[in-house]
Enzyme design. Structure first.
Site, short mmCIF file in Angstrom:
data_model
loop_
_atom_site.label_atom_id
_atom_site.label_comp_id
_atom_site.label_asym_id
_atom_site.label_seq_id
_atom_site.Cartn_x
_atom_site.Cartn_y
_atom_site.Cartn_z
N ARG A 1 0.84 -1.21 0.00
CA ARG A 1 0.00 0.00 0.00
C ARG A 1 0.87 1.25 0.00
O ARG A 1 1.02 1.91 -1.03
CB ARG A 1 -0.96 -0.02 1.20
CG ARG A 1 -2.10 0.99 1.13
CD ARG A 1 -1.72 2.43 1.45
NE ARG A 1 -1.08 2.57 2.77
CZ ARG A 1 -0.59 3.71 3.23
NH1 ARG A 1 -0.66 4.82 2.50
NH2 ARG A 1 0.01 3.76 4.41
N ASP A 2 1.49 1.55 1.13
CA ASP A 2 2.30 2.77 1.22
C ASP A 2 3.41 2.74 0.16
O ASP A 2 3.76 3.77 -0.43
CB ASP A 2 2.91 2.87 2.62
CG ASP A 2 3.37 4.27 2.97
OD1 ASP A 2 3.31 5.15 2.10
OD2 ASP A 2 3.80 4.47 4.12
N HIS B 1 6.39 4.49 12.49
CA HIS B 1 6.39 4.37 11.02
C HIS B 1 7.42 5.37 10.48
O HIS B 1 7.13 6.55 10.33
CB HIS B 1 4.97 4.69 10.54
CG HIS B 1 4.76 4.66 9.07
ND1 HIS B 1 3.97 3.73 8.43
CD2 HIS B 1 5.22 5.46 8.06
CE1 HIS B 1 3.95 3.96 7.13
NE2 HIS B 1 4.70 5.01 6.87
N HIS C 1 10.33 6.90 7.88
CA HIS C 1 10.83 7.01 6.51
C HIS C 1 12.32 7.32 6.60
O HIS C 1 12.76 8.00 7.51
CB HIS C 1 10.09 8.11 5.74
CG HIS C 1 8.74 7.68 5.26
ND1 HIS C 1 8.41 7.64 3.93
CD2 HIS C 1 7.66 7.23 5.93
CE1 HIS C 1 7.16 7.20 3.81
NE2 HIS C 1 6.68 6.95 5.00
N CYS D 1 4.85 9.51 -0.31
CA CYS D 1 3.44 9.83 -0.11
C CYS D 1 3.03 10.82 -1.18
O CYS D 1 3.72 11.80 -1.42
CB CYS D 1 3.23 10.44 1.28
SG CYS D 1 1.51 10.91 1.58
N ASN E 1 9.71 4.39 2.75
CA ASN E 1 9.67 3.92 4.12
C ASN E 1 10.98 3.19 4.40
O ASN E 1 11.65 2.72 3.48
CB ASN E 1 8.52 2.93 4.28
CG ASN E 1 7.17 3.56 4.02
OD1 ASN E 1 6.59 4.19 4.88
ND2 ASN E 1 6.68 3.41 2.80
P1 HMG Z 1 -13.25 14.81 -1.37
O1 HMG Z 1 -13.04 15.14 -2.79
O2 HMG Z 1 -13.38 15.90 -0.38
O3 HMG Z 1 -14.44 13.77 -1.18
O4 HMG Z 1 -12.04 13.86 -0.92
P2 HMG Z 1 -16.00 13.92 -1.36
O5 HMG Z 1 -16.63 13.29 -0.17
O6 HMG Z 1 -16.37 15.31 -1.72
O7 HMG Z 1 -16.25 12.97 -2.64
C1 HMG Z 1 -15.74 13.26 -3.92
C2 HMG Z 1 -15.84 12.03 -4.80
O8 HMG Z 1 -15.02 10.98 -4.28
C3 HMG Z 1 -17.25 11.46 -4.88
O9 HMG Z 1 -17.37 10.85 -6.16
C4 HMG Z 1 -17.22 10.38 -3.82
O10 HMG Z 1 -18.18 9.38 -4.05
C5 HMG Z 1 -15.83 9.83 -3.99
P3 HMG Z 1 -18.07 11.60 -7.39
O11 HMG Z 1 -19.45 11.92 -6.90
O12 HMG Z 1 -17.24 12.84 -7.64
O13 HMG Z 1 -18.00 10.60 -8.49
N1 HMG Z 1 -15.31 9.20 -2.77
C6 HMG Z 1 -14.79 7.96 -2.71
N2 HMG Z 1 -14.60 7.01 -3.65
C7 HMG Z 1 -14.06 5.86 -3.26
N3 HMG Z 1 -13.68 5.60 -1.98
C8 HMG Z 1 -13.86 6.51 -1.03
C9 HMG Z 1 -14.44 7.75 -1.37
N4 HMG Z 1 -14.75 8.86 -0.68
C10 HMG Z 1 -15.29 9.72 -1.53
N5 HMG Z 1 -13.48 6.25 0.23
C11 HMG Z 1 -11.28 11.99 0.36
C12 HMG Z 1 -11.99 13.33 0.39
C13 HMG Z 1 -11.03 11.58 1.79
C14 HMG Z 1 -12.18 10.97 -0.32
C15 HMG Z 1 -9.97 12.14 -0.43
O14 HMG Z 1 -9.26 13.22 0.07
C16 HMG Z 1 -9.09 10.92 -0.38
O15 HMG Z 1 -9.44 9.86 -0.89
N6 HMG Z 1 -7.91 11.03 0.24
C17 HMG Z 1 -7.00 9.92 0.38
C18 HMG Z 1 -5.60 10.39 0.26
C19 HMG Z 1 -4.66 9.23 0.49
O16 HMG Z 1 -5.01 8.09 0.30
N7 HMG Z 1 -3.42 9.54 0.89
C20 HMG Z 1 -2.43 8.53 1.14
C21 HMG Z 1 -2.63 7.82 2.45
S1 HMG Z 1 -1.89 8.68 3.85
C22 HMG Z 1 -0.26 8.16 3.79
O17 HMG Z 1 0.15 7.57 2.85
C23 HMG Z 1 0.62 8.38 4.98
C24 HMG Z 1 0.82 7.12 5.80
O18 HMG Z 1 1.36 6.06 5.02
C25 HMG Z 1 1.76 7.41 6.96
C26 HMG Z 1 3.12 7.90 6.55
O19 HMG Z 1 3.68 7.43 5.55
O20 HMG Z 1 3.67 8.71 7.31
C27 HMG Z 1 -0.51 6.64 6.36
MG MG Z 2 4.87 5.79 4.92
#
Ligand code: HMG
Ligand code: MG
Length: 328
Positions: free
Chosen positions: A14-15, A236, A238, A269, A278
């Site tokens: 995933r990450d 976690h 990096h 990320c 990572n």
């Molecule tokens: P938004 O645009 O504000 O969402 O995004 P919304 O609620 O307004 O919805 C917009 C559209 O997205 C809609 O579809 C929803 O149905 C759809 P449309 O009507 O336009 O066709 N939607 C979804 N579709 C599938 N699955 C869902 C979902 N939710 C809404 N769950 C949102 C808000 C949270 C969805 C967006 O910002 C998002 O998906 N963010 C994820 C970002 C992400 O994944 N980042 C990486 C993970 S964090 C990381 O990697 C760090 C970590 O590893 C730790 C580290 O490394 O330090 C954890």
């Molecule tokens: Mg990470």
């Protein structure tokens, strides 16, 4: 559980992959997960139920979960597979698949006592907060308070389904937008909120790799001062600045026994520009072995997987230990 037991959470599928620009074939992702599942790892983060518009590479996560469920999570070893969900929509997508398989792989059938590091087969969810407002906006399109309210719903619904929940807090030791200016008391406050919402574990993400030994120590002291138990904390790291294992050593001194890592050092990320991978699982396993800690993970097998997957992605193998072990 023995005192020298360390739990590693493999986040490569995933990450490690989420930031890759070229679409990685589903078969490659599944092969990666299946190979990792045979190395002795306790937990593998296998996908992410986020918006495909935001993170296109994770778009086929439901097919991955479907595959694991269909195969009845066939690994001979007791493995837990984690999936991210940013909101109830993401959880509902995962839950729909789990229900088709009669919840056979929820952790309710295999409940873990608090602090129990013994691997339990099943599926778990992960929510992901961040320690700064700017990173939260970029990553989740909302403010911290709103994100915590959404996560409360995700956590409670997950627990009702019998699923274990880990909760990330990103950028705990440095933010791409706010620099070193991350308040450890804010991290502890967010962690407390997530634990009160029912999260089983907090994974503190040094997303930018800006963490240093003294700042890691200070953060963990702040967590303890806020009454957060080390059993509930995972780290976690990096390796952007090469400090991941130093910070790991500091965390071990503070009693942390769960660490996230990524085979081949894969990662970065999408909302953290310039962040490298990572800490490599190979490096983590080797380091733990040198300390007499028991990860249960087969180093040679992980090194082989690191060389294979980085080759598949056309990337350099970022694990120094992996390369050394393989004589590459
Ligand atoms: P938004 O645009 O504000 O969402 O995004 P919304 O609620 O307004 O919805 C917009 C559209 O997205 C809609 O579809 C929803 O149905 C759809 P449309 O009507 O336009 O066709 N939607 C979804 N579709 C599938 N699955 C869902 C979902 N939710 C809404 N769950 C949102 C808000 C949270 C969805 C967006 O910002 C998002 O998906 N963010 C994820 C970002 C992400 O994944 N980042 C990486 C993970 S964090 C990381 O990697 C760090 C970590 O590893 C730790 C580290 O490394 O330090 C954890
Ligand atoms: Mg990470």
């Amino acid at each position: 559980a023995r005192d020298n037991r360390v739990k590693l959470v493999e986040v490569g599928p995933r990450d490690g992959l989420q930031n890759e620009k070229k679409t990685i074939p589903l078969a490659t992702k599944i092969e990666l997960i299946e190979r990792l599942a045979r190395t002795g790892l306790d937990t593998i983060e296998a996908g992410s139920f986020v918006s495909p518009k935001w993170v296109p590479q994770m778009a086929n996560s439901s097919e991955i979960l479907e595959h694991l469920l269909h195969q009845k999570i066939h690994s001979p070893l007791p493995i837990s597979y984690a999936f991210l969900a940013p909101n109830t929509k993401g959880l509902q997508n995962a839950a729909a698949l789990l229900k088709q398989h009669q919840g056979a792989f929820t952790t309710q059938a295999n409940p873990a006592a608090p602090g129990d590091k013994t691997p339990k087969p099943g599926v778990e969810m992960a929510v992901f907060a961040a320690a700064t407002e700017s990173f939260t906006q970029k990553n989740l399109n909302c403010d911290i308070q709103t994100s915590l309210e959404r996560f409360k719903a995700v956590i409670q619904d997950s627990k009702a389904l019998g699923l274990r929940v880990r909760a990330y807090i990103s950028v705990v030791l440095g933010c791409p937008f706010e620099g070193f200016d991350v308040d450890p008391r804010k991290v502890a406050e967010i962690a407390t909120d997530l634990l009160e919402s029912g999260a089983d574990e907090i994974s503190l993400g040094d997303t930018t790799g800006m963490g240093t030994a003294p700042r890691t120590s200070n953060l963990l002291k702040c967590m303890a001062a806020a009454g957060i138990r080390t059993e509930d904390v995972a780290m976690h790291f990096h390796d952007t600045y090469g400090q991941a294992l130093v910070n790991t050593a500091v965390s071990l001194e503070h009693g942390v026994r769960t660490f996230d890592s990524s085979v081949g050092g894969l990662g970065g990320c999408p909302y953290s520009p310039g962040a490298t991978g990572n800490v490599a699982t190979e490096n983590m396993v080797y380091f733990m072995e040198t300390l007499g800690m028991d990860t249960g993970v087969d180093l040679d097998a992980v090194a082989d997987i690191g060389a294979w997957i980085t080759g598949e992605l056309g990337k350099a193998n970022d694990s120094s230990v992996g390369k050394a072990v393989l004589g590459a």
